[in-house]
Each structure stands twice: as structure tokens, then as C-alpha cells.
Write a protein that holds these residues in place. Sequence first.
Motif, PDB file in Angstrom:
ATOM      1  N   ILE A  96       1.185  -0.999   0.314  1.00  0.00           N
ATOM      2  CA  ILE A  96      -0.369  -0.104   0.165  1.00  0.00           C
ATOM      3  C   ILE A  96       1.337   1.607   0.011  1.00  0.00           C
ATOM      4  N   LEU A  97       0.551   2.631  -0.643  1.00  0.00           N
ATOM      5  CA  LEU A  97       0.911   3.308  -0.557  1.00  0.00           C
ATOM      6  C   LEU A  97       0.148   4.464  -0.493  1.00  0.00           C
ATOM      7  N   GLN A  98       0.483   5.094   0.834  1.00  0.00           N
ATOM      8  CA  GLN A  98      -0.272   5.589   1.754  1.00  0.00           C
ATOM      9  C   GLN A  98      -0.028   7.073   2.062  1.00  0.00           C
ATOM     10  N   GLY A  99      -1.151   8.303   1.144  1.00  0.00           N
ATOM     11  CA  GLY A  99      -1.097   9.879   1.684  1.00  0.00           C
ATOM     12  C   GLY A  99      -2.050  10.548   1.862  1.00  0.00           C
ATOM     13  N   HIS A 100      -1.538  11.583   2.796  1.00  0.00           N
ATOM     14  CA  HIS A 100      -3.428  12.466   3.157  1.00  0.00           C
ATOM     15  C   HIS A 100      -3.222  13.824   1.894  1.00  0.00           C
ATOM     16  N   VAL A 101      -4.737  13.975   1.727  1.00  0.00           N
ATOM     17  CA  VAL A 101      -4.723  15.111   0.713  1.00  0.00           C
ATOM     18  C   VAL A 101      -5.048  16.546   1.934  1.00  0.00           C
ATOM     19  N   ASP A 102      -5.540  16.471   2.806  1.00  0.00           N
ATOM     20  CA  ASP A 102      -6.139  17.721   3.684  1.00  0.00           C
ATOM     21  C   ASP A 102      -4.183  18.365   4.176  1.00  0.00           C
ATOM     22  N   ALA A 132       3.343  21.439  -0.158  1.00  0.00           N
ATOM     23  CA  ALA A 132       4.409  21.237  -0.870  1.00  0.00           C
ATOM     24  C   ALA A 132       4.670  20.143  -0.170  1.00  0.00           C
ATOM     25  N   CYS A 133       5.070  20.264   0.876  1.00  0.00           N
ATOM     26  CA  CYS A 133       5.832  19.280   1.892  1.00  0.00           C
ATOM     27  C   CYS A 133       4.976  18.523   2.843  1.00  0.00           C
ATOM     28  N   ASP A 134       4.031  18.547   3.395  1.00  0.00           N
ATOM     29  CA  ASP A 134       3.216  18.185   3.808  1.00  0.00           C
ATOM     30  C   ASP A 134       1.770  18.056   3.526  1.00  0.00           C
ATOM     31  N   MET A 135       1.238  17.146   2.864  1.00  0.00           N
ATOM     32  CA  MET A 135       2.575  15.908   1.863  1.00  0.00           C
ATOM     33  C   MET A 135       1.557  15.405   0.477  1.00  0.00           C
ATOM     34  N   HIS A 163      -3.727   4.628  -1.153  1.00  0.00           N
ATOM     35  CA  HIS A 163      -5.355   4.777  -0.244  1.00  0.00           C
ATOM     36  C   HIS A 163      -4.449   6.415  -0.418  1.00  0.00           C
ATOM     37  N   CYS A 164      -5.760   6.787  -0.468  1.00  0.00           N
ATOM     38  CA  CYS A 164      -5.311   8.259  -0.190  1.00  0.00           C
ATOM     39  C   CYS A 164      -6.844   8.692   0.633  1.00  0.00           C
ATOM     40  N   VAL A 165      -6.319   9.537   1.097  1.00  0.00           N
ATOM     41  CA  VAL A 165      -7.453  10.180   2.756  1.00  0.00           C
ATOM     42  C   VAL A 165      -7.199  11.383   2.929  1.00  0.00           C
ATOM     43  N   ILE A 166      -8.285  11.529   3.890  1.00  0.00           N
ATOM     44  CA  ILE A 166      -8.527  12.860   4.384  1.00  0.00           C
ATOM     45  C   ILE A 166      -8.524  13.042   5.636  1.00  0.00           C
ATOM     46  N   SER A 167      -8.277  14.118   6.883  1.00  0.00           N
ATOM     47  CA  SER A 167      -8.217  14.546   7.885  1.00  0.00           C
ATOM     48  C   SER A 167      -7.377  14.043   8.511  1.00  0.00           C
ATOM     49  N   ALA A 187       1.756  -4.653   3.221  1.00  0.00           N
ATOM     50  CA  ALA A 187       2.617  -3.717   3.987  1.00  0.00           C
ATOM     51  C   ALA A 187       2.303  -2.333   3.432  1.00  0.00           C
ATOM     52  N   ALA A 188       2.961  -1.299   4.349  1.00  0.00           N
ATOM     53  CA  ALA A 188       2.414   0.456   3.697  1.00  0.00           C
ATOM     54  C   ALA A 188       3.657   1.156   3.899  1.00  0.00           C
ATOM     55  N   VAL A 189       3.534   1.952   3.193  1.00  0.00           N
ATOM     56  CA  VAL A 189       4.549   3.025   3.021  1.00  0.00           C
ATOM     57  C   VAL A 189       3.859   4.457   2.744  1.00  0.00           C
ATOM     58  N   ILE A 190       3.924   4.925   3.969  1.00  0.00           N
ATOM     59  CA  ILE A 190       2.805   6.284   3.753  1.00  0.00           C
ATOM     60  C   ILE A 190       3.950   7.586   4.201  1.00  0.00           C
ATOM     61  N   THR A 191       3.829   7.968   2.399  1.00  0.00           N
ATOM     62  CA  THR A 191       5.055   9.140   2.189  1.00  0.00           C
ATOM     63  C   THR A 191       5.559  10.806   2.105  1.00  0.00           C
ATOM     64  N   GLU A 192       5.216  10.233   3.850  1.00  0.00           N
ATOM     65  CA  GLU A 192       5.067  11.014   5.141  1.00  0.00           C
ATOM     66  C   GLU A 192       6.766  12.056   4.850  1.00  0.00           C
ATOM     67  N   PRO A 193       6.612  13.676   4.544  1.00  0.00           N
ATOM     68  CA  PRO A 193       8.105  14.016   4.568  1.00  0.00           C
ATOM     69  C   PRO A 193       8.639  13.701   5.887  1.00  0.00           C
TER      70      PRO A 193
END
Length: 417
Positions: A96-102, A132-135, A163-167, A187-193
Motif C-alpha cells: 500500500i502507498l498511502q497519502g493524505h490530501v488535507d 508542498a511538504c506535508d504531504m 490509499h488517499c485519505v482525508i483528515s 505492508a504499507a509505506v506512508i509517504t510523509e516527509p
Amino acid sequence: MHDAETRILDAIDDAETVNLLADAIRVPSVTGTDAESELLHHYAGLFGEADLDVDLWKLDLERLCARPDFPGIEAPRSEGYGLVGVTEGEGRPALILQGHVDVVPTGDLTKWKGSDPFAPRITGDTLHGRGACDMKAGLVANLAVVRALRRSGIRLARPLALHCVISEEDGGLGAFATLARGHTGEAAVITEPTSGTVITANAGALTFRIEVPGRAAHGASRQEGVSAIEVFWPLFQAIRRLEGERNRDLPAVFAGNALPYPIEVGTVRAGDWSSSVPDLLVAEGRLGVRLGEDPAEARAAFEQALAEAAGSWLRDNPPVVTWPGGQFASGRLPAGHELLDQVNAVVAEVRGSVPAESAAPYGSDLRLYNGGGIPTLHYGPGDVRFAHAPREQVELSELREVTRALALLVVRRCGIR
């Protein structure tokens, strides 16, 4: 496999990725606003264009908020959506590659030096703008990988999920809802900075609210009253002492960070008239949760410290402590899990050196995924010191590097047909 790796790397379009990031920044997707939903729906369209199997759904907020394990929210909202895209392949997603839009609010616009926070601008190798950075850079890196997959014609043996998430910024509602819907993976990688490191653990953070009573009186006869400001001061000193106690004997993974479990009072409001003794002070802040600590134990330690510091007035008129808003437990990648070595290997190939492993002093969706049985770590473009700040930015060279490392990771974990 080597041929597939070459093909996917060659298929990454860096100019397109930068344009996608700029487009994402232009959407002012502050947590809880309509623009948050707007950007999520936009990404649903991009997922469809990338030939992903798309699940876009409206969240049942009432049902989710009623669950005993609900992680809390801080921003008021009337709606929310979830979004997952999955490639073809057999069985459970291998990755899983995960990131948030908010994003968080902009704050004082004058601090942005005359520029619009949602108007991306590039100076040299740096792209500036809120998110730009977060995230949003990490979010775009995830999308760039599936676009490269489609462009290269590679067919994965096991699925990749996006996975594209809010909040995320106010508690993790989006990740919580995504897991509750049954979306999972190996397994998952969250692409936070992460500034080139790999983050395998997060401390937690619990939002607190303290209501400190006083006794009102005319300011000209203040001795007839009890100032809520004055009786709060010993409580604040107790908070600082507790912070010191909780940051002793730190885990090695926090090397270089002397304060991974900070306690901060972020807002203080007292009084309603300049010539009156204030009869109420309300302080709100965040309490750091130690790795592996039950949040209930952290709350109890905080409340006990305040009770022990209360003077005679507060012993008879005790402050009220509540726990509204985001409630981030800590989280950690299971020791010895293969994902760490796999990420280290692809980063070393792209960058030429093995990244350092570290832990972060802030809460994130990592704890929800690990808590849900999905081994998870952070690796993504950007320096968290620029997050939530009027100087928010990301280096485009980092975005290119992370995108390539993720592309290699996808091919190796998911395999090819």
C-alpha cells in the motif's frame, strides 16, 4: 525483473510529476473544508485514468464517530469521503502507498511574504506552497508510480493499492474509515516527509483541554476574587516538570532528539472584561505519548500531575480535564519486518547510500495501519521542519528520488507477470 525495473524508471515523467504537484497545491484542501473533498474526487479521476480499480465512497460519519476506537477529530465537518485505487494482480495487495490530501490552515497571510500559499512557485530546485511538504509531494509520488506502471505496460503479479485519505491532520478519520471498510495489504509505506530517512515509529499525541476555575470580582478589589490565571501557573509548571520526567531514558531510535514526547500548551483563554478578575481559564494543548504506552496511562499521568500541583483553591475547586480532538496513539513497525530492509535497499540504489532509521515525535496514520495489522513505515519527500509553516516547501530532487525508490519497491514487492 531487472528489465522491468529499467522500464518503470524510464517511464517516470518528472515534468508531469511537478505539474501534478502544482495542481494539487492550487486546491486549498484545508482539513474539514469542501476543498478537501474536491481534491479527493479529483484524485479519484486520476486513479481511473491510471487504470486502477477505484473505490470512492461517502463516509458514514455518525457510525464512525460512535465506534469506541474512533481516533477523534478537531475540524468541524459535515461530510467526508474515502478513496482507494488498486492495480490488477492476484490476492491481497502486496504493498500500500498511502497519502493524505488535507493540509493545515495558512495562518497569518502576511508571513508568506506577499505570496499566495495556494499559488505554487518554483525557485531553483524548490517548490513553495501550502501542502508542498506535508504531504502533497508524497501523494504525487504515489500517483507518479502508478502512472509509470501504466505507461511502461508492466503488469504486476500481486496488487498495489493506493490509499488517499482525508483528515490526517486532525486525528486520522480518513485512514480509520479506509481500514474499517476492509481495505488492507501486506505492508504499507506512508509517504510523509522524512528528509531522506526511514521513519519506523511515531510517538503519539493527545489533545487536552483544561478548564481552570477562579472567582470573579471587580479589578479594583481583586483580593475579593481568585484569578484563574494565577492559579493556572502552578499547573503549567507541573506540566513542564512532567514533560521532563517523560523524556528520560529515551529509546535509541530517537537518537538526536532530546524531546520526542513534548507537552505543549497551545492556547490559553481567560477572562471576559479588562477590569474583572477572571473566573475561568481554558488551556488546550497536546500531550506526547511514549512508544508502546497505552494512551489511557498517559492521560492518567497528566491528570495526576495536575491534581498534585493544585493549590488550596483548586483542591476545593478542581480543574476539569477533558480530551477532545485528535487522539494519536504511538505506533511502530514490527521489529525485524522485511519492509525496512526492502526500503533501505531501493533507497540505497537510487541515492547511493543506506538511509538512517529514526522515529518521529508526532502522531500520524502509521499507528492506525500498524494497529490494524499492516506493517507500516514512513518514507517520503520533504523536510518536516517546513511543514505547517509559512515557508513550506519541498526540494524537487527529493521528489524525483523518492518516486524512483518507490517504483523499484513496487516492482520488487508486487512482482511481475
